[in-house]
Design an enzyme around this catalytic site. Structure first.
Site, mmCIF file in Angstrom:
data_model
loop_
_atom_site.group_PDB
_atom_site.id
_atom_site.type_symbol
_atom_site.label_atom_id
_atom_site.label_comp_id
_atom_site.label_asym_id
_atom_site.label_seq_id
_atom_site.Cartn_x
_atom_site.Cartn_y
_atom_site.Cartn_z
ATOM 1 N N ILE A 51 0.801 -1.221 0.000
ATOM 2 C CA ILE A 51 0.000 0.000 0.000
ATOM 3 C C ILE A 51 0.836 1.273 0.000
ATOM 4 O O ILE A 51 0.295 2.371 -0.150
ATOM 5 C CB ILE A 51 -0.964 0.034 1.197
ATOM 6 C CG1 ILE A 51 -0.183 0.086 2.524
ATOM 7 C CG2 ILE A 51 -1.911 -1.156 1.177
ATOM 8 C CD1 ILE A 51 -1.080 0.351 3.728
ATOM 9 N N LYS A 76 14.403 -2.228 8.589
ATOM 10 C CA LYS A 76 13.409 -3.244 8.220
ATOM 11 C C LYS A 76 13.871 -4.533 8.884
ATOM 12 O O LYS A 76 14.862 -5.136 8.461
ATOM 13 C CB LYS A 76 13.373 -3.401 6.698
ATOM 14 C CG LYS A 76 12.443 -4.488 6.187
ATOM 15 C CD LYS A 76 11.056 -3.966 5.981
ATOM 16 C CE LYS A 76 10.189 -5.011 5.269
ATOM 17 N NZ LYS A 76 8.868 -4.466 4.903
ATOM 18 N N SER A 111 11.468 -10.207 3.174
ATOM 19 C CA SER A 111 11.103 -11.433 2.458
ATOM 20 C C SER A 111 11.045 -11.129 0.968
ATOM 21 O O SER A 111 10.336 -10.218 0.549
ATOM 22 C CB SER A 111 9.731 -11.945 2.928
ATOM 23 O OG SER A 111 9.751 -12.225 4.309
ATOM 24 N N ASP A 146 13.007 -3.256 0.399
ATOM 25 C CA ASP A 146 12.521 -2.015 1.001
ATOM 26 C C ASP A 146 13.682 -1.146 1.473
ATOM 27 O O ASP A 146 13.660 0.071 1.308
ATOM 28 C CB ASP A 146 11.575 -2.324 2.159
ATOM 29 C CG ASP A 146 10.282 -2.968 1.677
ATOM 30 O OD1 ASP A 146 9.966 -2.835 0.475
ATOM 31 O OD2 ASP A 146 9.591 -3.600 2.489
ATOM 32 N N ALA A 161 6.239 -5.642 8.031
ATOM 33 C CA ALA A 161 5.947 -6.282 6.739
ATOM 34 C C ALA A 161 4.446 -6.479 6.609
ATOM 35 O O ALA A 161 3.798 -6.983 7.529
ATOM 36 C CB ALA A 161 6.664 -7.629 6.639
ATOM 37 N N GLY A 162 3.885 -6.079 5.465
ATOM 38 C CA GLY A 162 2.460 -6.272 5.255
ATOM 39 C C GLY A 162 1.641 -5.550 6.302
ATOM 40 O O GLY A 162 1.854 -4.373 6.584
ATOM 41 N N PRO A 192 -0.070 11.666 -1.176
ATOM 42 C CA PRO A 192 -0.704 11.339 -2.458
ATOM 43 C C PRO A 192 0.199 10.477 -3.326
ATOM 44 O O PRO A 192 1.368 10.261 -3.001
ATOM 45 C CB PRO A 192 -0.911 12.721 -3.083
ATOM 46 C CG PRO A 192 0.228 13.533 -2.545
ATOM 47 C CD PRO A 192 0.430 13.049 -1.129
ATOM 48 N N VAL A 193 -0.346 10.004 -4.420
ATOM 49 C CA VAL A 193 0.466 9.285 -5.403
ATOM 50 C C VAL A 193 1.466 10.279 -5.986
ATOM 51 O O VAL A 193 1.086 11.386 -6.389
ATOM 52 C CB VAL A 193 -0.415 8.692 -6.518
ATOM 53 C CG1 VAL A 193 0.454 8.040 -7.585
ATOM 54 C CG2 VAL A 193 -1.399 7.688 -5.937
#
Length: 202
Positions: free
Chosen positions: A13, A32, A36, A43, A96-97, A178-179
Site C-alpha cells: 500500500i 526493516k 522477504s 525495502d 511487513a504487510g 498522495p500518489v
C-alpha cells in the site's frame, strides 16, 4: 527522540514510501527487521535510493517472497525473536504487510510492537475497503496495548473515509501522502512537507 514503527492495513500500500518520506524529513535512520523476497529491489534498498539516511541492516533476509513465517520455513531459516530488537536511538522501523502478519508460527508483528512499546503509525489506503481494514488494524493494536501515534493515509483524497476511520478508531489523522509521479527524493520531500506537519513527529 524520533522513534516510530510504521505498519499498515495491507501489503503493497506504500508503507515503504511513507517510511522513506518520514525518515528523510526527520533525518532518522531506517530499519526493516525482516525482508522477504530478494529478487526485486528490497525495502531498505528503496529507502536508500530515495533518501540519504542511515540504513540498519535487516536481521533476516529471506529469499522467498512470502509472509516471514512461511518464507523462513521454505528457506530453512529459524527466526529468533530475540534477534528482532530495534537498534537504539532515533529510528524508523517498517514492518511487513499488515499488523497481524506472522513473524513465526507463534508471534505476529503486532506482538512485537506490543513488546517494543514504540509508537506506531498506521498507514492506510484511501481506496474502497479501507474503513474495515483500518479499524480492524487499530482494534488489533489497541487490544495488545500497542501505542498508536496516528494514521497516515496513502492515495487520493477520500475525506469521508479518512475522517470516519479517525473518529471511530479514536486515532488522530497525521496527513495523507498522495500518489507521487515521478517519484524522486525531491518530489517525495515536497509531498511530505505539503501534506504533513513535521512537528507531529518530533
Amino acid at each position: 527522540m524520533t522513534r516510530f514503527v510504521v505498519t499498515g492495513t495491507d501489503t503493497g500500500i506504500g508503507k515503504t514510501i511513507f517510511s522513506a518520506a518520514l525518515a528523510q524529513a526527520t533525518g532518522t535512520p531506517y530499519w526493516k527487521p525482516i525482508q522477504s523476497g530478494l529478487e526485486e529491489e528490497t525495502d531498505s534498498e528503496t529507502v536508500a535510493r530515495l533518501v540519504g539516511v542511515a540504513i540498519h541492516p535487516e536481521a533476516y533476509r529471506l529469499v522467498t517472497p512470502a509472509s516471514p513465517h512461511r518464507a523462513a520455513e521454505i528457506d530453512g531459516v529459524n527466526i529468533d525473536i530475540e534477534m528482532l530488537t530495534p537498534p537504539p536511538g532515533n529510528l524508523i522501523v517498517e514492518g511487513a504487510g499488515g499488523a497481524l502478519v506472522p513473524v513465526t508460527r507463534t508471534t505476529l508483528y503486532a506482538d512485537l510492537f506490543a513488546k517494543w512499546q514504540t509508537p506506531v503509525i498506521v498507514c492506510a489506503r484511501t481506496a474502497l475497503g479501507t474503513i474495515n481494514h483500518s479499524l480492524l488494524t487499530i482494534e488489533a493494536l489497541k487490544s495488545r496495548g500497542v501505542p498508536i501515534h496516528g494514521l497516515a493515509f496513502l492515495g487520493d483524497a477520500v475525506e469521508d473515509s479518512e475522517a470516519t476511520i479517525a473518529q471511530l478508531g479514536g486515532v488522530r489523522r497525521l496527513g495523507r501522502l498522495p500518489v507521487i509521479a515521478p517519484l524522486t527524493s525531491e518530489t517525495l520531500a515536497e509531498a511530505f512537507k505539503a501534506n504533513f506537519d513535521l512537528a507531529d513527529f518530533q
